[in-house]
Each structure stands twice: as C-alpha cells, then as structure tokens.
Motif scaffolding. Structure first.
Motif, PDB file in Angstrom:
ATOM      1  N   UNK A  23       0.813  -1.210   0.000  1.00 30.25           N
ATOM      2  CA  UNK A  23       0.000   0.000   0.000  1.00 30.25           C
ATOM      3  C   UNK A  23       0.846   1.258   0.000  1.00 30.25           C
ATOM      4  N   UNK A  24       1.987   1.209   0.675  1.00 26.82           N
ATOM      5  CA  UNK A  24       2.893   2.362   0.722  1.00 26.82           C
ATOM      6  C   UNK A  24       3.428   2.686  -0.672  1.00 26.82           C
ATOM      7  N   UNK A  25       3.844   1.667  -1.419  1.00 27.82           N
ATOM      8  CA  UNK A  25       4.391   1.905  -2.754  1.00 27.82           C
ATOM      9  C   UNK A  25       3.296   2.268  -3.762  1.00 27.82           C
ATOM     10  N   UNK A  26       2.042   1.956  -3.438  1.00 26.17           N
ATOM     11  CA  UNK A  26       0.924   2.329  -4.316  1.00 26.17           C
ATOM     12  C   UNK A  26       0.285   3.653  -3.916  1.00 26.17           C
ATOM     13  N   UNK A  27       0.896   4.353  -2.981  1.00 25.09           N
ATOM     14  CA  UNK A  27       0.322   5.591  -2.458  1.00 25.09           C
ATOM     15  C   UNK A  27       0.274   6.666  -3.549  1.00 25.09           C
ATOM     16  N   UNK A  28      -0.929   7.066  -3.911  1.00 21.52           N
ATOM     17  CA  UNK A  28      -1.078   8.072  -4.964  1.00 21.52           C
ATOM     18  C   UNK A  28      -2.188   9.085  -4.674  1.00 21.52           C
ATOM     19  N   UNK A  29      -3.394   8.603  -4.427  1.00 22.16           N
ATOM     20  CA  UNK A  29      -4.556   9.495  -4.323  1.00 22.16           C
ATOM     21  C   UNK A  29      -4.381  10.532  -3.230  1.00 22.16           C
ATOM     22  N   UNK A  30      -3.912  10.098  -2.051  1.00 21.38           N
ATOM     23  CA  UNK A  30      -3.813  11.004  -0.912  1.00 21.38           C
ATOM     24  C   UNK A  30      -2.867  12.188  -1.191  1.00 21.38           C
TER      25      UNK A  30
END
Length: 327
Positions: free
Chosen positions: A226-233
C-alpha cells in the motif's frame, strides 16, 4: 498419468475452470508480460516502438526526481507503520479483551476508512490541514500557537499530512486482521495466563504478539504494498499536482510513475520500467521482512531446515553417483 489420459478423465472439470484461466491470461498475465517487454522500448503510445535495451532503467536511476520520490515514499511508509502496527494491535487487544462494550460498533467505525472513497477522504483532510480555515490550525491558534502552512511553505510538512492520513486509513484494517488472529487463540491460553497473574500488558506482549506473529508479518507486507501504491492522498492534498507540490514534498513513486504515463505524459516504456523497479522493491522488502523475522529456535523452522539439508545431501550424493557411473 499422461496429459492425454488426464484430459480424457477430467475434461469436464477442465472445461468448468477454463474461463477463469482464459480471463486471467488475457487481463492478468498478458499485461504483466507486455509491460515488462515494453520497459525495453521507447514508445509514446502512437508511433512505432524503438528498442533501447536497459536505457529506460538507467535513466530512471539517473533521475533525481526518482530518488526524491523513493525517499518520500520510504519516509511516509516507515513513520506511518509505527502507529499502524501499534495502533492496530492496541485496538484489537482492547476489543478482544472486552474492556469496552459495543465491540461491533467500534469495529465498524475503525474499519470505515478502508471502505470510504480515498478522494472524499483526501478532500476532507485537505480542508483539515488548510492554512487559513483548517481545523488543525484552529486548534493550534486556540492554544496560542501560530498557524502552520501544512500543505505549502517549503513543502516539508506535506509528508506529515500524508502520514496522518495513511496511518488513519490502515489502522482499522490491521485492527480487524489482528482481532481475528487474537480470537483464534485458544481461551485456555488466556485463562492460564490470568491464573499465573499476568496483566494485560504481559498478555499482549508475551502471548498475543508471539502467537499472531505470522499475521503481523502479513500486514507489514500488505502495508508495504500500500505504501508503494500511495497516490490518491498526496495527489489530492497537493492540489492535484503531478510533481508532489512545493519542492516535490508530496511526490511518491506512484505519482512519479503516473506523471510519466498515462496521465502526466506519454513515456510508456519509461513508466513501465518504473513499475517494474517498484515491483522489485516490494519483492526485496517482502523477502527481507520474512527472513528478518524468522525464529530460528522455532521447532518448525528447525525441522524445515533439517529436511532441506537432507535433500541437498541426497542431491549431492546422486550427482556423485552419476559422475561415477559415467566413468
């Protein structure tokens, strides 16, 4: 049993499961394979593809923005994992110990962030961290402090907002998983600990955490993904800025990838190479976490190592025997 004979015997079963494998091959395996193939080409999505070998990968590692994005991602992830793990464990233990009433209500409340739209949550947090009318700055001034430009200034505090939001979102998810693990522990273990005089802290650290250790490792790996997929926030918090706001303070690896293609640009080969670098990082971290948390005194681990050693010795003996026979 030969393949032909197996097909004749189980052909009806194969026909029933075939749709899944066909769809998986089309929408799963093909994009993965084509993305890896594309990473060795220069392509803008329309013109002819040009093979450039490892140039895309080399250019990624030469780009200072990539290292900035990687640093931001790791800082956000590492700091956020502290409240995610400790908060999830604490909440799960409180609910499992029945120290509060209405556990189902609390479970629903804590899990809500995971099923709520990330865009909607990001907009709410954007207002909370606002400079002039944000709720957080209102509390700061209420206690005599000065307003903090969380999402502006030199961009250094953007990561704080992202960390708070990322942790707030994942605590409830981890809590539900930890709670399921704690409820799977036999009640006799808890009762024996109570009889021996163990308090709640001792039960948590001496019983719950050791027994749900595989579950904790699973959640760490899942949170890492989830950390490496962090985008929207960070994208919404920085006003939909592909560069992560001021001084790239909110630039993450996923934002960096999408800024190259398809949203911010048309460098599809370059973006594919970034995607596979991210994949490699996730795999490496997962392996390190698994290896680093192995309990070498565990009987199952000792038995597994003994079996592997025996297999290696048998394979070595077989090779020596074949060489002797050849002579």
């Amino acid at each position: 049993m030969s393949i032909r004979k197996a097909w004749k015997e189980y052909k009806v079963a194969y026909v029933y499961i075939a749709p899944f494998f066909i769809l998986f091959a089309i929408f799963g395996l093909f994009p993965i394979a084509f993305g890896f193939y594309l990473s060795f080409f220069r392509w803008d999505g329309l013109s002819q593809m040009h093979f450039i070998g490892l140039e895309n990968y080399l250019n990624v590692f030469k780009d200072p923005l990539f290292w900035k994005a990687l640093k931001n991602t790791l800082v956000i992830g590492i700091i956020a994992h502290i409240p995610i793990l400790l908060g999830g464990l604490t909440l799960a233990f409180i609910l499992n110990s029945k120290l509060v009433k209405g556990q189902n209500i609390f479970k629903t409340i804590y899990f809500m962030p995971m099923v709520t739209s990330s865009v909607a949550i990001s907009i709410v947090f954007q207002q909370m961290f606002g400079n002039n009318y944000g709720v957080i700055n209102w509390f700061v001034t209420l206690f005599g402090g000065e307003k903090v430009n969380w999402l502006g200034g030199d961009g250094a505090l953007i990561k704080v907002a992202v960390i708070v939001m990322f942790a707030w979102k994942w605590i409830g998810w981890n809590m539900v998983i930890y709670l399921a693990g704690m409820q799977g522990i036999n009640n006799d273990v808890y009762e024996a600990a109570r009889i021996d005089g163990a308090n709640n802290i001792q039960v948590l650290f001496k019983i719950c955490i050791p027994l749900i250790k595989p579950i904790i490792i699973f959640t760490v790996i899942q949170s890492t993904i989830g950390m490496f997929n962090l985008f929207t926030e960070p994208f919404i918090l920085t006003g939909q800025n592909w560069q992560g706001g001021i001084n790239n303070g909110g630039l993450t690896l996923m934002t960096y990838l999408l800024s190259k293609a398809p949203q911010g640009g048309n460098l599809y080969g370059y973006a594919s190479s970034v995607a596979y670098i991210i994949t490699a990082l996730i795999v490496i971290i997962s392996i390190v976490v698994n290896k680093g948390t192995l309990d070498k005194s565990d009987p199952d681990y000792i038995a597994d190592q003994a079996v592997k050693k025996q297999r290696r010795e048998m394979a070595r003996a077989a090779r020596v025997s074949r060489k002797g026979g050849a002579r």
